[in-house]
Design a protein around this motif. Structure first.
Motif, PDB file in Angstrom:
ATOM      1  N   GLY A  91      44.452  -0.660   1.130  1.00  0.00           N
ATOM      2  CA  GLY A  91      44.533   0.667   0.524  1.00  0.00           C
ATOM      3  C   GLY A  91      46.001   0.935   0.248  1.00  0.00           C
ATOM      4  N   VAL A  92      46.325   1.330  -0.967  1.00  0.00           N
ATOM      5  CA  VAL A  92      47.725   1.578  -1.318  1.00  0.00           C
ATOM      6  C   VAL A  92      48.330   2.613  -0.375  1.00  0.00           C
ATOM      7  CG1 VAL A  92      49.226   2.559  -3.113  1.00  0.00           C
ATOM      8  CG2 VAL A  92      47.534   0.838  -3.716  1.00  0.00           C
ATOM      9  N   GLY A  93      47.551   3.594   0.037  1.00  0.00           N
ATOM     10  CA  GLY A  93      48.057   4.636   0.932  1.00  0.00           C
ATOM     11  C   GLY A  93      48.185   4.216   2.382  1.00  0.00           C
ATOM     12  N   GLU A  94      47.457   3.168   2.790  1.00  0.00           N
ATOM     13  CA  GLU A  94      47.462   2.760   4.207  1.00  0.00           C
ATOM     14  C   GLU A  94      48.354   1.561   4.486  1.00  0.00           C
ATOM     15  OE1 GLU A  94      43.855   2.721   2.752  1.00  0.00           O
ATOM     16  OE2 GLU A  94      44.461   4.817   2.744  1.00  0.00           O
ATOM     17  N   ALA A 108      44.149   0.495 -10.090  1.00  0.00           N
ATOM     18  CA  ALA A 108      44.114   1.870 -10.593  1.00  0.00           C
ATOM     19  C   ALA A 108      45.185   2.730  -9.934  1.00  0.00           C
ATOM     20  CB  ALA A 108      42.725   2.476 -10.378  1.00  0.00           C
ATOM     21  N   ALA A 109      45.369   2.579  -8.620  1.00  0.00           N
ATOM     22  CA  ALA A 109      46.393   3.362  -7.917  1.00  0.00           C
ATOM     23  C   ALA A 109      47.780   3.087  -8.501  1.00  0.00           C
ATOM     24  CB  ALA A 109      46.371   3.049  -6.430  1.00  0.00           C
ATOM     25  N   LEU A 110      48.031   1.819  -8.859  1.00  0.00           N
ATOM     26  CA  LEU A 110      49.325   1.473  -9.454  1.00  0.00           C
ATOM     27  C   LEU A 110      49.426   2.014 -10.872  1.00  0.00           C
ATOM     28  CD1 LEU A 110      49.819  -2.232  -8.330  1.00  0.00           C
ATOM     29  CD2 LEU A 110      50.386  -0.138  -7.118  1.00  0.00           C
ATOM     30  N   ARG A 111      48.377   1.810 -11.648  1.00  0.00           N
ATOM     31  CA  ARG A 111      48.398   2.232 -13.047  1.00  0.00           C
ATOM     32  C   ARG A 111      48.610   3.731 -13.173  1.00  0.00           C
ATOM     33  NH1 ARG A 111      43.515   0.165 -14.856  1.00  0.00           N
ATOM     34  NH2 ARG A 111      44.480  -1.877 -14.944  1.00  0.00           N
ATOM     35  N   TYR A 112      47.985   4.502 -12.262  1.00  0.00           N
ATOM     36  CA  TYR A 112      48.103   5.958 -12.324  1.00  0.00           C
ATOM     37  C   TYR A 112      49.271   6.474 -11.501  1.00  0.00           C
ATOM     38  CZ  TYR A 112      43.706   5.539 -14.718  1.00  0.00           C
ATOM     39  OH  TYR A 112      42.740   5.182 -15.618  1.00  0.00           O
ATOM     40  N   ALA A 113      50.078   5.554 -10.984  1.00  0.00           N
ATOM     41  CA  ALA A 113      51.307   5.898 -10.258  1.00  0.00           C
ATOM     42  C   ALA A 113      51.074   6.992  -9.224  1.00  0.00           C
ATOM     43  CB  ALA A 113      52.414   6.296 -11.239  1.00  0.00           C
ATOM     44  N   THR A 114      50.095   6.768  -8.366  1.00  0.00           N
ATOM     45  CA  THR A 114      49.847   7.730  -7.290  1.00  0.00           C
ATOM     46  C   THR A 114      51.108   7.823  -6.425  1.00  0.00           C
ATOM     47  OG1 THR A 114      49.007   6.044  -5.781  1.00  0.00           O
ATOM     48  CG2 THR A 114      47.379   7.121  -7.241  1.00  0.00           C
ATOM     49  N   LEU A 137      53.716  -2.453 -11.830  1.00  0.00           N
ATOM     50  CA  LEU A 137      54.706  -2.505 -10.745  1.00  0.00           C
ATOM     51  C   LEU A 137      56.106  -2.185 -11.256  1.00  0.00           C
ATOM     52  CD1 LEU A 137      53.306  -5.616  -8.886  1.00  0.00           C
ATOM     53  CD2 LEU A 137      53.473  -3.305  -7.946  1.00  0.00           C
ATOM     54  N   ARG A 138      56.462  -2.748 -12.408  1.00  0.00           N
ATOM     55  CA  ARG A 138      57.788  -2.450 -12.986  1.00  0.00           C
ATOM     56  C   ARG A 138      57.906  -0.968 -13.332  1.00  0.00           C
ATOM     57  NH1 ARG A 138      57.984  -5.043 -17.626  1.00  0.00           N
ATOM     58  NH2 ARG A 138      56.079  -6.246 -17.402  1.00  0.00           N
ATOM     59  N   ALA A 139      56.818  -0.365 -13.811  1.00  0.00           N
ATOM     60  CA  ALA A 139      56.822   1.066 -14.144  1.00  0.00           C
ATOM     61  C   ALA A 139      57.043   1.929 -12.896  1.00  0.00           C
ATOM     62  CB  ALA A 139      55.519   1.458 -14.839  1.00  0.00           C
TER      63      ALA A 139
END
Length: 157
Positions: free
Chosen positions: A47-50, A80-86, A123-125
């Motif tokens: 999980g990107v958040g964990e 999706a978490a990366l693409r939407y830059a959470t 990732l670069r974004a």
């Protein structure tokens, strides 16, 4: 590289091919960089958040492209978490060093390596720092892309 080096090797797979490449790469890093801490992680369980990688850890991704250029279904929430830059994705990847190796087949030219290039772009974004060009492992020419990618990444670690 070597003592104090931390490398997270993250794979996204449906058939197991990306996982085998990730495991091979981890063995290679451990052999070339004695004293390094190398962890192999399944993107579908991250999980990107964990997830909390060690400060300064380098993240090396092995991702397969499926269907119309998508990552495997289990990896889509991470993408999706990366693409939407959470906010979690921004704090996780800002200034983090990374590399991406795609797995796909050039027999499907329209979507060839689309997931890998999409991941690199996201990732670069977020402000992450790409340490080498995206690797392109091709089912049509097994191991060539992986070998070339590994040779580019190791000195950059």
């Amino acid at each position: 590289g070597g003592e104090g080096l931390c490398v997270d090797v993250v794979f996204a797979t449906r058939t197991g091919h990306s996982e085998r490449m990730a495991e091979d790469f981890a063995v290679l890093v451990r052999g070339e960089c004695p004293g390094s801490k190398v962890e192999v992680l399944d993107m579908s369980e991250l999980g990107v958040g964990e997830w909390s990688p060690a400060p300064g850890a380098v993240t090396v991704f092995f991702v397969a492209t499926w269907d119309d250029g998508e990552p495997c279904i289990d990896a889509q929430p991470f993408f999706a978490a990366l693409r939407y830059a959470t906010p979690a994705a921004v704090s996780l990847f800002a200034a983090r060093r990374f590399a991406v190796c795609g797995l796909g087949s050039s027999a499907y030219p329209v979507s060839y390596q689309a997931a890998a290039f999409s991941l690199s772009e996201s990732l670069r974004a977020l402000g992450a720092l790409e340490i080498c060009p995206v690797g392109e492992e091709d089912d049509v020419f097994p191991r060539l892309g992986y070998t070339s990618f590994s040779a580019s990444v190791l000195p950059a670690l």
